[in-house]
Scaffold this motif. Structure first.
Motif, PDB file in Angstrom:
ATOM      1  N   THR A  94     -16.149  14.535  -7.531  1.00  0.00           N
ATOM      2  CA  THR A  94     -15.773  15.947  -7.651  1.00  0.00           C
ATOM      3  C   THR A  94     -14.455  16.203  -6.928  1.00  0.00           C
ATOM      4  OG1 THR A  94     -18.073  16.643  -7.803  1.00  0.00           O
ATOM      5  CG2 THR A  94     -16.506  18.291  -7.112  1.00  0.00           C
ATOM      6  N   LEU A  95     -14.360  15.690  -5.690  1.00  0.00           N
ATOM      7  CA  LEU A  95     -13.147  15.940  -4.907  1.00  0.00           C
ATOM      8  C   LEU A  95     -11.929  15.278  -5.542  1.00  0.00           C
ATOM      9  CD1 LEU A  95     -14.466  15.704  -1.260  1.00  0.00           C
ATOM     10  CD2 LEU A  95     -13.829  17.724  -2.565  1.00  0.00           C
ATOM     11  N   TRP A  96     -12.081  14.027  -5.992  1.00  0.00           N
ATOM     12  CA  TRP A  96     -10.970  13.326  -6.644  1.00  0.00           C
ATOM     13  C   TRP A  96     -10.455  14.116  -7.835  1.00  0.00           C
ATOM     14  CZ3 TRP A  96      -7.460  10.035  -5.608  1.00  0.00           C
ATOM     15  CH2 TRP A  96      -7.682   8.909  -4.798  1.00  0.00           C
ATOM     16  N   VAL A  97     -11.400  14.521  -8.685  1.00  0.00           N
ATOM     17  CA  VAL A  97     -11.006  15.210  -9.914  1.00  0.00           C
ATOM     18  C   VAL A  97     -10.317  16.529  -9.590  1.00  0.00           C
ATOM     19  CG1 VAL A  97     -11.918  16.427 -11.905  1.00  0.00           C
ATOM     20  CG2 VAL A  97     -12.733  14.158 -11.392  1.00  0.00           C
ATOM     21  N   ALA A  98     -10.927  17.319  -8.665  1.00  0.00           N
ATOM     22  CA  ALA A  98     -10.385  18.648  -8.383  1.00  0.00           C
ATOM     23  C   ALA A  98      -9.047  18.556  -7.660  1.00  0.00           C
ATOM     24  CB  ALA A  98     -11.383  19.447  -7.557  1.00  0.00           C
ATOM     25  N   PRO A 136     -21.267   9.362  -4.098  1.00  0.00           N
ATOM     26  CA  PRO A 136     -20.365   9.046  -5.225  1.00  0.00           C
ATOM     27  C   PRO A 136     -19.980  10.284  -6.022  1.00  0.00           C
ATOM     28  CG  PRO A 136     -22.236   7.559  -5.206  1.00  0.00           C
ATOM     29  CD  PRO A 136     -22.518   8.607  -4.187  1.00  0.00           C
ATOM     30  N   MET A 137     -20.953  11.188  -6.221  1.00  0.00           N
ATOM     31  CA  MET A 137     -20.645  12.374  -7.017  1.00  0.00           C
ATOM     32  C   MET A 137     -19.748  13.337  -6.250  1.00  0.00           C
ATOM     33  SD  MET A 137     -23.596  11.018  -7.281  1.00  0.00           S
ATOM     34  CE  MET A 137     -25.032  10.659  -8.218  1.00  0.00           C
ATOM     35  N   ILE A 138     -20.010  13.471  -4.942  1.00  0.00           N
ATOM     36  CA  ILE A 138     -19.157  14.367  -4.153  1.00  0.00           C
ATOM     37  C   ILE A 138     -17.723  13.840  -4.168  1.00  0.00           C
ATOM     38  CG2 ILE A 138     -18.751  15.302  -1.855  1.00  0.00           C
ATOM     39  CD1 ILE A 138     -21.764  15.243  -1.421  1.00  0.00           C
ATOM     40  N   CYS A 139     -17.582  12.519  -3.986  1.00  0.00           N
ATOM     41  CA  CYS A 139     -16.249  11.906  -4.024  1.00  0.00           C
ATOM     42  C   CYS A 139     -15.575  12.158  -5.371  1.00  0.00           C
ATOM     43  CB  CYS A 139     -16.342  10.400  -3.811  1.00  0.00           C
ATOM     44  SG  CYS A 139     -16.291   9.951  -2.107  1.00  0.00           S
ATOM     45  N   GLU A 174     -18.752  10.180 -11.751  1.00  0.00           N
ATOM     46  CA  GLU A 174     -19.566  11.252 -12.303  1.00  0.00           C
ATOM     47  C   GLU A 174     -19.638  12.394 -11.304  1.00  0.00           C
ATOM     48  OE1 GLU A 174     -22.996  10.210 -14.524  1.00  0.00           O
ATOM     49  OE2 GLU A 174     -24.183  11.830 -13.663  1.00  0.00           O
ATOM     50  N   PRO A 175     -18.849  13.452 -11.513  1.00  0.00           N
ATOM     51  CA  PRO A 175     -18.881  14.578 -10.577  1.00  0.00           C
ATOM     52  C   PRO A 175     -20.235  15.276 -10.554  1.00  0.00           C
ATOM     53  CG  PRO A 175     -16.901  14.630 -11.906  1.00  0.00           C
ATOM     54  CD  PRO A 175     -17.784  13.592 -12.496  1.00  0.00           C
ATOM     55  N   LEU A 176     -20.476  16.048  -9.488  1.00  0.00           N
ATOM     56  CA  LEU A 176     -21.763  16.734  -9.281  1.00  0.00           C
ATOM     57  C   LEU A 176     -22.201  17.536 -10.503  1.00  0.00           C
ATOM     58  CD1 LEU A 176     -21.241  18.149  -5.684  1.00  0.00           C
ATOM     59  CD2 LEU A 176     -22.989  16.530  -6.367  1.00  0.00           C
ATOM     60  N   SER A 177     -21.240  18.319 -11.072  1.00  0.00           N
ATOM     61  CA  SER A 177     -21.606  19.196 -12.181  1.00  0.00           C
ATOM     62  C   SER A 177     -22.078  18.372 -13.384  1.00  0.00           C
ATOM     63  CB  SER A 177     -20.424  20.076 -12.559  1.00  0.00           C
ATOM     64  OG  SER A 177     -19.259  19.288 -12.706  1.00  0.00           O
ATOM     65  N   ALA A 178     -21.406  17.248 -13.646  1.00  0.00           N
ATOM     66  CA  ALA A 178     -21.786  16.409 -14.777  1.00  0.00           C
ATOM     67  C   ALA A 178     -23.162  15.791 -14.545  1.00  0.00           C
ATOM     68  CB  ALA A 178     -20.743  15.309 -14.984  1.00  0.00           C
ATOM     69  N   LEU A 179     -23.417  15.386 -13.301  1.00  0.00           N
ATOM     70  CA  LEU A 179     -24.725  14.806 -12.964  1.00  0.00           C
ATOM     71  C   LEU A 179     -25.846  15.779 -13.301  1.00  0.00           C
ATOM     72  CD1 LEU A 179     -26.301  12.564 -11.151  1.00  0.00           C
ATOM     73  CD2 LEU A 179     -26.265  14.390  -9.463  1.00  0.00           C
ATOM     74  N   ILE A 180     -25.672  17.040 -12.860  1.00  0.00           N
ATOM     75  CA  ILE A 180     -26.716  18.038 -13.104  1.00  0.00           C
ATOM     76  C   ILE A 180     -26.910  18.252 -14.607  1.00  0.00           C
ATOM     77  CG2 ILE A 180     -27.413  20.423 -12.736  1.00  0.00           C
ATOM     78  CD1 ILE A 180     -25.635  20.375 -10.215  1.00  0.00           C
ATOM     79  N   ALA A 181     -25.791  18.436 -15.327  1.00  0.00           N
ATOM     80  CA  ALA A 181     -25.884  18.728 -16.759  1.00  0.00           C
ATOM     81  C   ALA A 181     -26.556  17.579 -17.514  1.00  0.00           C
ATOM     82  CB  ALA A 181     -24.491  18.990 -17.327  1.00  0.00           C
ATOM     83  N   LEU A 182     -26.272  16.343 -17.098  1.00  0.00           N
ATOM     84  CA  LEU A 182     -26.806  15.196 -17.834  1.00  0.00           C
ATOM     85  C   LEU A 182     -28.269  14.940 -17.538  1.00  0.00           C
ATOM     86  CD1 LEU A 182     -24.031  12.478 -17.767  1.00  0.00           C
ATOM     87  CD2 LEU A 182     -24.981  13.664 -19.737  1.00  0.00           C
ATOM     88  N   GLU A 183     -28.689  15.150 -16.282  1.00  0.00           N
ATOM     89  CA  GLU A 183     -30.010  14.666 -15.888  1.00  0.00           C
ATOM     90  C   GLU A 183     -31.081  15.742 -15.809  1.00  0.00           C
ATOM     91  OE1 GLU A 183     -29.994  11.976 -12.628  1.00  0.00           O
ATOM     92  OE2 GLU A 183     -28.459  10.706 -13.533  1.00  0.00           O
TER      93      GLU A 183
END
Lengths: 279, 296
Positions: free
Chosen positions: B74-78, B69-72, B241-250
């Motif tokens: 990230t790709l959608w947003v970018a 889900p996060m990889i998807c 929730e993109p990858l970067s947001a996941l890392i920052a939040l958790e």
């Protein structure tokens, strides 16, 4: 013929439209910040700490300002020396070696590392392994890793911009490379290098993701202790907004942050201009 | 010619070399750390289960750590940001390089410069305070956050990079081509599209890749705008929730050494590998441009 003219006009409209739209977007961002952040800005806002419960609902941002400046100072202290020396190596001693190409490529790749990954690295290395905990020192060092490539690239360009005649003259007089570098080339490149340091400082001041995981706290005293968490402007802004504490103060904090960065960046540009005029 | 007198004989040269190599090794250290910290989960779950898995619940027993889900997201947003910003940015670059009157260009350039200096948290904040509000009011939504919102704000963030790099690529085309085309009597627009654009193709591709790298790694703006929902995004307008947001939040809540912690480093590694390969692509495509231009 008519079709061609119509097409030409269409393209012209697209180019002008894009140019004006970009100007409009940029203008509206800056004016939005000024209009909404302006009222919150006052001397009190800059010289008092956040107050109220939840913290930040009233009062100012003094500890955040102090925290951001200390983070910036630590990052620059950590990264400036190795960055400039690396640039000196690339320009003065690298010859056309393979190693020089590898270092160049690496620096370029480092510049592209997402800041959150730098933060993750800083978290593992400084917070967990070195045992600094969530602290000013860990955050400053992580930011140092982040700004290192910026310093290398700007210092390298500044050194490359020095008139090659100085080098030739110095060498033909039999002066050692080190003397030539310290007495002739570095003073010539100094404005460019300083400008790069200021850009790096601005980059460090605005970075949120790395300090969010390595240094920042919602509330902390401004004791200046290296091993305690600090408050910082960008993280304070994030908290004020995401916890719905105070929209007005959030606008004020954002404006202060942007003004700080504008100050750093325009000084950097100005230094570069001076150098261009001198050369 | 100056460079031939073997500088490394001087101790100062050796000193510089040592510092340069040492500093450069940090990049390697970043990659190695990501690998080392995440190695246990790669071994326990396997590459495909982590990349393609759609469940993220690292605290349950047994933990599930699918990153799909996060990889998807990230790709959608970018990619979404690129779809919006590339046409606008390239048109803006052409405008600045060929059509803008000197006065307007003198305003636009410093403003673009200022915009690259604004930190992402301010963009995220403005996006969330203005744009999300606007969506909520206009379309009567409970919450206006979506991948689309994040893409919109990222568009504004990468625009300056695209315009500046694109303009440089267009200006690098030798003036003879312009003169020859205009001498043949074609219009300036025709000349730009049929002559300049193909010649500047590699440089423009560089601008595109640079923007993609920026958009993928961006954290604060997407954290504040994408909605932070751990589901597989079904469209551009859903939350994610993109990858970067996941890392920052958790990262703050994951205790060191736990599966959760290792899984976050796995997410960091995926992001890093992605961005580094984009950068290497840029480097090698950039090399070709350099060679071609020297020949031309």
């Amino acid at each position: 013929m008519n079709w061609r003219h119509g097409q030409d006009r269409l393209w012209l409209a697209a180019f002008w439209g894009a140019g004006l739209l970009i100007l409009l977007i940029l203008g509206s961002i800056l004016s939005c910040l000024l209009i909404k952040g302006g009222p919150a800005l006052s001397l009190d806002f800059l010289t008092t700490g956040p107050k109220g419960t939840p913290l930040g609902i009233s009062g100012g941002i003094l500890p955040c300002l102090k925290g951001t400046i200390s983070l910036m100072a630590i990052a620059l202290t950590a990264a400036a020396f190795p960055g400039i020396v690396t640039a000196v190596y690339l320009v003065e001693f690298g010859e056309h070696s393979r190693l020089k190409n590898i270092i160049n490529l690496t620096v370029q790749c480092m510049a592209g590392i997402p800041s959150i990954v730098t933060g993750l690295f800083g978290y593992a290395l400084f917070v967990v392994y070195s045992g600094f905990g969530i602290s000013l020192l860990a955050g400053g060092l992580s930011l140092g890793i982040m700004v290192f490539p910026v310093i290398v690239v700007t210092a390298r360009d500044a050194l490359l911009g020095v008139n090659p005649l100085y080098r030739l003259t110095g060498l033909s007089l039999g002066v050692s490379r080190r003397y030539l570098l310290v007495r002739v080339i570095l003073p010539q490149a100094l404005p460019g290098i300083l400008s790069g340091l200021l850009l790096a400082a601005g980059y460090a001041a605005g970075a949120t993701a790395p300090i969010m995981v390595t240094a920042a706290a919602i509330s902390a005293g401004s004791s200046g202790n290296l091993f305690t968490p600090v408050m910082a402007l960008p993280y304070h802004l994030y908290i004020l907004f995401s916890q719905h504490i105070s929209l007005e103060n959030a606008y004020g904090t954002a404006l202060v942050l942007v003004l700080l960065l504008l100050l750093l960046n325009t000084t950097a540009l100005w230094l570069r201009r001076i150098k261009e005029k001198g050369a | 010619m100056i460079r031939k007198n073997r500088p490394l004989r001087e101790p100062f040269g050796v000193f510089c070399l040592v510092i340069a190599v040492g500093a450069t090794l940090t990049l390697l250290a970043v990659v190695l750390f990501m690998l080392r910290e995440s190695l246990p989960v790669w071994q326990a779950y396997g590459l495909s289960a982590i990349i393609a898995g759609t469940d993220w619940s690292p605290l349950t027993d047994p933990p599930r750590i699918g990153l799909a889900p996060m990889i998807c997201s990230t790709l959608w947003v970018a990619l979404g940001a690129l779809v919006l910003s590339v046409p606008l940015g390239f048109c803006g670059a052409i405008f600045l390089a060929e059509f803008a009157p000197a006065g307007l260009a003198a305003i636009l350039r410093p403003v673009l410069h200022i915009l690259t200096g604004i930190p992402s948290v301010v963009y995220g904040f403005l996006g969330a305070a203005v744009l999300v509000k606007f969506f909520e009011v206009t379309f009567d939504l409970a919450s206006g956050e979506s991948l689309f919102c994040a893409s919109l704000v990222l568009t504004v963030m990468v625009l300056p990079y695209i315009v500046v790099t694109g303009e440089a690529a267009l200006r690098a085309v030798p003036p003879e081509y312009r003169q020859a085309a205009l001498a043949l009597g074609v219009s300036k627009q025709y000349m730009t599209i049929k002559v300049l654009l193909p010649l500047a193709k590699k440089g423009l591709l560089g601008a595109f890749i640079l923007a993609f790298g920026r958009a993928t790694g961006e954290t604060m703006a997407v954290l504040m705008l994408a909605g932070n929902t751990l589901i597989l995004p079904s469209s551009w307008f859903s939350r994610g929730e993109p990858l970067s947001a996941l890392i920052a939040l958790e990262l703050g809540t994951a205790s060191a050494g736990s599966t959760h912690y290792q899984a976050l480093f796995a997410a960091g590694l995926v992001l890093l590998v992605f961005v580094l390969s984009i950068n290497l692509l840029l480097h090698f495509s950039g090399n070709h441009t350099g060679v071609r231009r020297r020949e031309g």
